[in-house]
Design a protein around this motif. Sequence first.
Motif, PDB file in Angstrom:
ATOM      1  N   THR A 174     -11.156   4.280  12.136  1.00  0.00           N
ATOM      2  CA  THR A 174     -11.212   5.350  13.133  1.00  0.00           C
ATOM      3  C   THR A 174      -9.822   5.968  13.327  1.00  0.00           C
ATOM      4  OG1 THR A 174     -10.881   3.677  14.827  1.00  0.00           O
ATOM      5  CG2 THR A 174     -13.153   4.400  14.441  1.00  0.00           C
ATOM      6  N   GLN A 175      -8.849   5.463  12.550  1.00  0.00           N
ATOM      7  CA  GLN A 175      -7.486   6.003  12.669  1.00  0.00           C
ATOM      8  C   GLN A 175      -7.407   7.396  12.029  1.00  0.00           C
ATOM      9  OE1 GLN A 175      -6.010   2.352  10.805  1.00  0.00           O
ATOM     10  NE2 GLN A 175      -4.366   2.436  12.311  1.00  0.00           N
ATOM     11  N   SER A 176      -6.438   8.168  12.463  1.00  0.00           N
ATOM     12  CA  SER A 176      -6.315   9.507  11.870  1.00  0.00           C
ATOM     13  C   SER A 176      -5.382   9.490  10.660  1.00  0.00           C
ATOM     14  CB  SER A 176      -5.826  10.501  12.920  1.00  0.00           C
ATOM     15  OG  SER A 176      -4.622  10.039  13.487  1.00  0.00           O
ATOM     16  N   LEU A 177      -4.596   8.439  10.530  1.00  0.00           N
ATOM     17  CA  LEU A 177      -3.682   8.329   9.378  1.00  0.00           C
ATOM     18  C   LEU A 177      -3.748   6.893   8.862  1.00  0.00           C
ATOM     19  CD1 LEU A 177      -1.240   9.079   7.557  1.00  0.00           C
ATOM     20  CD2 LEU A 177       0.240   8.611   9.504  1.00  0.00           C
ATOM     21  N   VAL A 178      -4.131   6.727   7.604  1.00  0.00           N
ATOM     22  CA  VAL A 178      -4.227   5.386   7.029  1.00  0.00           C
ATOM     23  C   VAL A 178      -3.461   5.336   5.721  1.00  0.00           C
ATOM     24  CG1 VAL A 178      -5.778   3.471   6.532  1.00  0.00           C
ATOM     25  CG2 VAL A 178      -6.618   5.428   7.815  1.00  0.00           C
ATOM     26  N   LYS A 179      -2.527   4.417   5.644  1.00  0.00           N
ATOM     27  CA  LYS A 179      -1.746   4.256   4.408  1.00  0.00           C
ATOM     28  C   LYS A 179      -2.563   3.449   3.396  1.00  0.00           C
ATOM     29  CE  LYS A 179       2.101   6.073   6.219  1.00  0.00           C
ATOM     30  NZ  LYS A 179       3.260   5.386   6.740  1.00  0.00           N
ATOM     31  N   SER A 180      -2.068   3.436   2.165  1.00  0.00           N
ATOM     32  CA  SER A 180      -2.762   2.707   1.099  1.00  0.00           C
ATOM     33  C   SER A 180      -2.665   1.202   1.280  1.00  0.00           C
ATOM     34  CB  SER A 180      -2.130   3.045  -0.245  1.00  0.00           C
ATOM     35  OG  SER A 180      -2.504   4.323  -0.634  1.00  0.00           O
ATOM     36  N   LEU A 181      -3.678   0.527   0.794  1.00  0.00           N
ATOM     37  CA  LEU A 181      -3.649  -0.930   0.699  1.00  0.00           C
ATOM     38  C   LEU A 181      -3.035  -1.248  -0.665  1.00  0.00           C
ATOM     39  CD1 LEU A 181      -4.889  -2.874   2.784  1.00  0.00           C
ATOM     40  CD2 LEU A 181      -6.970  -2.895   1.413  1.00  0.00           C
ATOM     41  N   ASN A 182      -1.819  -1.763  -0.664  1.00  0.00           N
ATOM     42  CA  ASN A 182      -1.145  -1.960  -1.954  1.00  0.00           C
ATOM     43  C   ASN A 182      -1.674  -3.181  -2.689  1.00  0.00           C
ATOM     44  OD1 ASN A 182       0.556   0.247  -1.902  1.00  0.00           O
ATOM     45  ND2 ASN A 182       2.106  -0.805  -0.687  1.00  0.00           N
ATOM     46  N   PRO A 183      -1.805  -3.088  -4.007  1.00  0.00           N
ATOM     47  CA  PRO A 183      -2.188  -4.273  -4.788  1.00  0.00           C
ATOM     48  C   PRO A 183      -0.982  -5.209  -4.943  1.00  0.00           C
ATOM     49  CG  PRO A 183      -1.770  -2.423  -6.233  1.00  0.00           C
ATOM     50  CD  PRO A 183      -1.539  -1.930  -4.840  1.00  0.00           C
ATOM     51  N   GLN A 184      -1.200  -6.326  -5.588  1.00  0.00           N
ATOM     52  CA  GLN A 184      -0.086  -7.248  -5.888  1.00  0.00           C
ATOM     53  C   GLN A 184       0.731  -6.642  -7.027  1.00  0.00           C
ATOM     54  OE1 GLN A 184       0.814 -10.080  -4.439  1.00  0.00           O
ATOM     55  NE2 GLN A 184      -0.867 -10.086  -2.968  1.00  0.00           N
ATOM     56  N   PHE A 185       1.827  -5.991  -6.670  1.00  0.00           N
ATOM     57  CA  PHE A 185       2.628  -5.332  -7.708  1.00  0.00           C
ATOM     58  C   PHE A 185       3.174  -6.333  -8.724  1.00  0.00           C
ATOM     59  CE2 PHE A 185       3.254  -2.037  -4.269  1.00  0.00           C
ATOM     60  CZ  PHE A 185       2.436  -1.093  -4.872  1.00  0.00           C
ATOM     61  N   LYS A 186       3.432  -7.564  -8.243  1.00  0.00           N
ATOM     62  CA  LYS A 186       4.070  -8.541  -9.131  1.00  0.00           C
ATOM     63  C   LYS A 186       3.170  -8.942 -10.312  1.00  0.00           C
ATOM     64  CE  LYS A 186       3.194 -12.639  -6.187  1.00  0.00           C
ATOM     65  NZ  LYS A 186       1.816 -12.791  -6.553  1.00  0.00           N
ATOM     66  N   ASP A 187       1.878  -8.658 -10.185  1.00  0.00           N
ATOM     67  CA  ASP A 187       0.998  -8.933 -11.324  1.00  0.00           C
ATOM     68  C   ASP A 187       1.270  -7.981 -12.490  1.00  0.00           C
ATOM     69  OD1 ASP A 187      -0.097 -10.793  -9.684  1.00  0.00           O
ATOM     70  OD2 ASP A 187      -1.967  -9.699  -9.300  1.00  0.00           O
ATOM     71  N   TYR A 188       1.936  -6.869 -12.189  1.00  0.00           N
ATOM     72  CA  TYR A 188       2.140  -5.838 -13.209  1.00  0.00           C
ATOM     73  C   TYR A 188       3.606  -5.544 -13.504  1.00  0.00           C
ATOM     74  CZ  TYR A 188      -2.775  -4.864 -12.321  1.00  0.00           C
ATOM     75  OH  TYR A 188      -4.126  -4.976 -12.190  1.00  0.00           O
ATOM     76  N   LEU A 189       4.468  -5.722 -12.464  1.00  0.00           N
ATOM     77  CA  LEU A 189       5.871  -5.314 -12.603  1.00  0.00           C
ATOM     78  C   LEU A 189       6.783  -6.487 -12.313  1.00  0.00           C
ATOM     79  CD1 LEU A 189       5.626  -2.027 -10.448  1.00  0.00           C
ATOM     80  CD2 LEU A 189       5.533  -2.180 -12.941  1.00  0.00           C
ATOM     81  N   SER A 190       7.919  -6.488 -12.994  1.00  0.00           N
ATOM     82  CA  SER A 190       8.907  -7.510 -12.679  1.00  0.00           C
ATOM     83  C   SER A 190       9.535  -7.180 -11.325  1.00  0.00           C
ATOM     84  CB  SER A 190       9.985  -7.535 -13.767  1.00  0.00           C
ATOM     85  OG  SER A 190      10.816  -6.406 -13.630  1.00  0.00           O
ATOM     86  N   PRO A 191      10.092  -8.194 -10.623  1.00  0.00           N
ATOM     87  CA  PRO A 191      10.692  -7.922  -9.303  1.00  0.00           C
ATOM     88  C   PRO A 191      11.781  -6.852  -9.383  1.00  0.00           C
ATOM     89  CG  PRO A 191      10.561 -10.293  -9.709  1.00  0.00           C
ATOM     90  CD  PRO A 191      10.141  -9.617 -10.967  1.00  0.00           C
ATOM     91  N   LEU A 192      12.535  -6.839 -10.477  1.00  0.00           N
ATOM     92  CA  LEU A 192      13.610  -5.850 -10.624  1.00  0.00           C
ATOM     93  C   LEU A 192      13.018  -4.445 -10.730  1.00  0.00           C
ATOM     94  CD1 LEU A 192      16.728  -5.425 -11.113  1.00  0.00           C
ATOM     95  CD2 LEU A 192      16.133  -5.327 -13.541  1.00  0.00           C
ATOM     96  N   GLU A 193      11.978  -4.304 -11.547  1.00  0.00           N
ATOM     97  CA  GLU A 193      11.320  -2.995 -11.704  1.00  0.00           C
ATOM     98  C   GLU A 193      10.739  -2.533 -10.374  1.00  0.00           C
ATOM     99  OE1 GLU A 193       9.697  -3.344 -16.298  1.00  0.00           O
ATOM    100  OE2 GLU A 193       8.521  -4.164 -14.656  1.00  0.00           O
ATOM    101  N   ALA A 194      10.087  -3.473  -9.697  1.00  0.00           N
ATOM    102  CA  ALA A 194       9.421  -3.124  -8.439  1.00  0.00           C
ATOM    103  C   ALA A 194      10.427  -2.660  -7.394  1.00  0.00           C
ATOM    104  CB  ALA A 194       8.626  -4.314  -7.923  1.00  0.00           C
ATOM    105  N   ARG A 195      11.607  -3.301  -7.368  1.00  0.00           N
ATOM    106  CA  ARG A 195      12.627  -2.942  -6.377  1.00  0.00           C
ATOM    107  C   ARG A 195      13.147  -1.527  -6.591  1.00  0.00           C
ATOM    108  NH1 ARG A 195      14.853  -7.968  -6.340  1.00  0.00           N
ATOM    109  NH2 ARG A 195      16.409  -7.420  -7.911  1.00  0.00           N
ATOM    110  N   ARG A 196      13.218  -1.106  -7.845  1.00  0.00           N
ATOM    111  CA  ARG A 196      13.810   0.190  -8.151  1.00  0.00           C
ATOM    112  C   ARG A 196      12.875   1.376  -7.866  1.00  0.00           C
ATOM    113  NH1 ARG A 196      16.975  -0.942 -13.644  1.00  0.00           N
ATOM    114  NH2 ARG A 196      14.871  -1.273 -14.352  1.00  0.00           N
ATOM    115  N   MET A 197      11.605   1.096  -7.645  1.00  0.00           N
ATOM    116  CA  MET A 197      10.635   2.192  -7.505  1.00  0.00           C
ATOM    117  C   MET A 197      10.149   2.331  -6.078  1.00  0.00           C
ATOM    118  SD  MET A 197       8.136   1.619 -10.715  1.00  0.00           S
ATOM    119  CE  MET A 197       8.807   0.816 -12.155  1.00  0.00           C
ATOM    120  N   GLY A 198       9.814   3.569  -5.709  1.00  0.00           N
ATOM    121  CA  GLY A 198       9.186   3.823  -4.416  1.00  0.00           C
ATOM    122  C   GLY A 198       7.721   3.409  -4.457  1.00  0.00           C
TER     123      GLY A 198
END
Lengths: 400, 344
Positions: free
Chosen positions: B31-55
């Motif tokens: 019922t909210q007017s603004l809902v952000k995305s539910l993020n997946p587990q990024f670590k399943d796909y990206l290394s911690p270093l890669e993940a840190r560098r990206m928005g």
Amino acid sequence: MKPIYITGAGIISAVGCGVMENIESLKKGETGIGPMHYLRSRHTDIPVGEVKQTNDELAERLNITLPTTFGRGALLGMVALKEALESASILPGQIPKRTHFVSATTVGGMDRRELNYSNEKKCGKWGAEIATYNCGDFTSDIAERFGTFSSVQTVSTACSAATNAIITGANMINCAIADIVVAGGVESLSMFHLNGFNTLMILDREQCKPFDANRAGLNLGEGAAYLILESAESVRKRGVTPIAILSGWGNACDAHHQTASSPNGEGAYRAMKEALEAAGLQPCDIDYINAHGTGTPNNDQSESEAVKRLFGENIPPLSSTKSFTGHTTSASGSIEAVLSIYAALKEQFLPVNLNWNTPMEEGIIPVTSSKSKREIAHIMTNAFGFGGNDSCLILSRSNL
Amino acid sequence: MNKSVFIRSAQQISFQQPLSNEWMSSPIFTTQSLVKSLNPQFKDYLSPLEARRMGGLQKRALVATLKVLKECNLEHPDAIITGTALGNLICTEQFLESMIENGEQMLSPTHFMQSTHNTIGSALAIYTHNHGYNTTYCHSQMSFDLALQDALMQMDLGKISNALVGAFEEIEDGYFGLLQKSGYIGVHGMDPCSEVTVSMLLTSIAEKENLCRIAGMCICRPQGIDDLVEQLDAMLQKAGANRTTISAILSGKNSNPSCDNYYNELLDTLFPKVPTLKYKQIFGENFTASAFGLYCAANCLKENYIPEFLYDPCRNLRCNEISNILLVNQERGKDYSFILVQKI
């Protein structure tokens, strides 16, 4: 691939308003880059290629009531679009059916937003509309001044955007989605991207020196240009005379870095090669290259490498007209296509590369004399963008 | 469109369960007017270093794309074509704010570098070392549809045989407030404003895993209703269909009357007896949300099932058989896009 006819063009840049003024400046070797006069920025020491008119002066050319609420980019776009339509005998309010508009921009309405930014937190509906005016709204404003196009589209691939807009237009004609596509790009100077390029430390504090060993970066410019792309059937039906043919195009990704080009110019090489193949031409058929040639150490090195890979020992005359207009970013692809068509194909002279003195190590020696040694039949224009979005067009003389 | 084009795989990240079609059986409502995305587990796909560098948006775009490519067993698609109205909005807003507040001084290049609209499409190419055709459309509510049209054109011309097409949008509170004041979103009773990540692979190869066939599409700015009907009918005819053979319409209605009125008028005039569906109640509204529509239709055709919550409550008609779905997207009653998708 069927050839696409170019039946009209319009342009506004730092070296003039309209095709005639622009070509005169190229002939005379007069640059439009100079001290900042119109843009409101604290970085007044940075030279820029500004259109030498205020927003109200631009609006007056278009019979828009003053003071205008349109931003600078929209006005520049309208001035160029008006000339392009007129030159192809398309009357305002009478856009033929199956005529589409594909325009490129990145800055869009940012120039207006940044001036209003301090009021945003307590703004009303109008202020919010300025703040959220997106690239699509911007393109629609330009288009709607002249009637209803069959579709209106915005392409945004940074500095190659106008070239990619032209490629989209050409594909629409080849797929029989469109008979005519008005394609090109527009960019006004903004504090936003001037500061952005400044943080990247790639702005020259003097006039830019493309392909010179002592080049120190680019000068930002502004402007707009549109080409009227048309199918052979439509050209015949309307009885118009083409000014040139768009005979090939290529788009490839450098896939190297977000803001730097690869040392061997992989994306640039692929885009040029694809364009040649699409045109059914050999490297030796190209009589002039209008290079991307920004004047940054990285681009000119990478582009030289790509050109050498494709053309070997026989590099055609090459120059960067950014030494006249500045780097007009999202508009550069169409601005440079219009300049090249009229200078090289129509008037058979080579635009010189201003400010060039010292060859780069193993670099390209650009055009310093406007006289061509042979007849100019086919030319190539390059546009490369952030993210490695590299594109190339081949333009040819029309025999119609 | 002369050649057959299929959607081979499609993935979404939204406020539904990410990278999954669990929404079909267990939808999340808000019922909210603004809902952000539910993020997946990024670590399943990206290394911690890669993940840190990206928005956040870049990570979502990349992860959804990697999952699509993996499902297709494909390393390098022939083209990467992106639709985004606002690109990396958060970086743009941050650069603008610090530029004004610091009086054009002491700025960091990072936010500027990430702020151009093509950052996402080119980042996908950089990460996957893809030198193919790459472009980005930023045309408000039509951005994704234009990206899709480009892919279909190039497949039609035989320049490519597959394409990665994506729609990406992010939102932050300040900009949401401005969009709300402008009347675009956040209107009382309207579907929530959301973030968009949709990545899909189109292919010209018929495979049993394909979700659906894209039978035709048309993007237009009609000169009145007659022109619109002419263009729509021409598209349907070319696809071997007509207005009476449509199983269901999936529209971009978002419960904002100023938007829905255009849809209602069109649907009541042209398709009075066709069941209508909508998707923004579970995927939200944002400029490239039309990609959720295509994703949603592709899944319904693949599963041969339309969940009850997708039916538009304003029309009490249900589908007997689902052989095709017509997607309708429009902006301000000015620009229209129609996409016809068929069951395989």
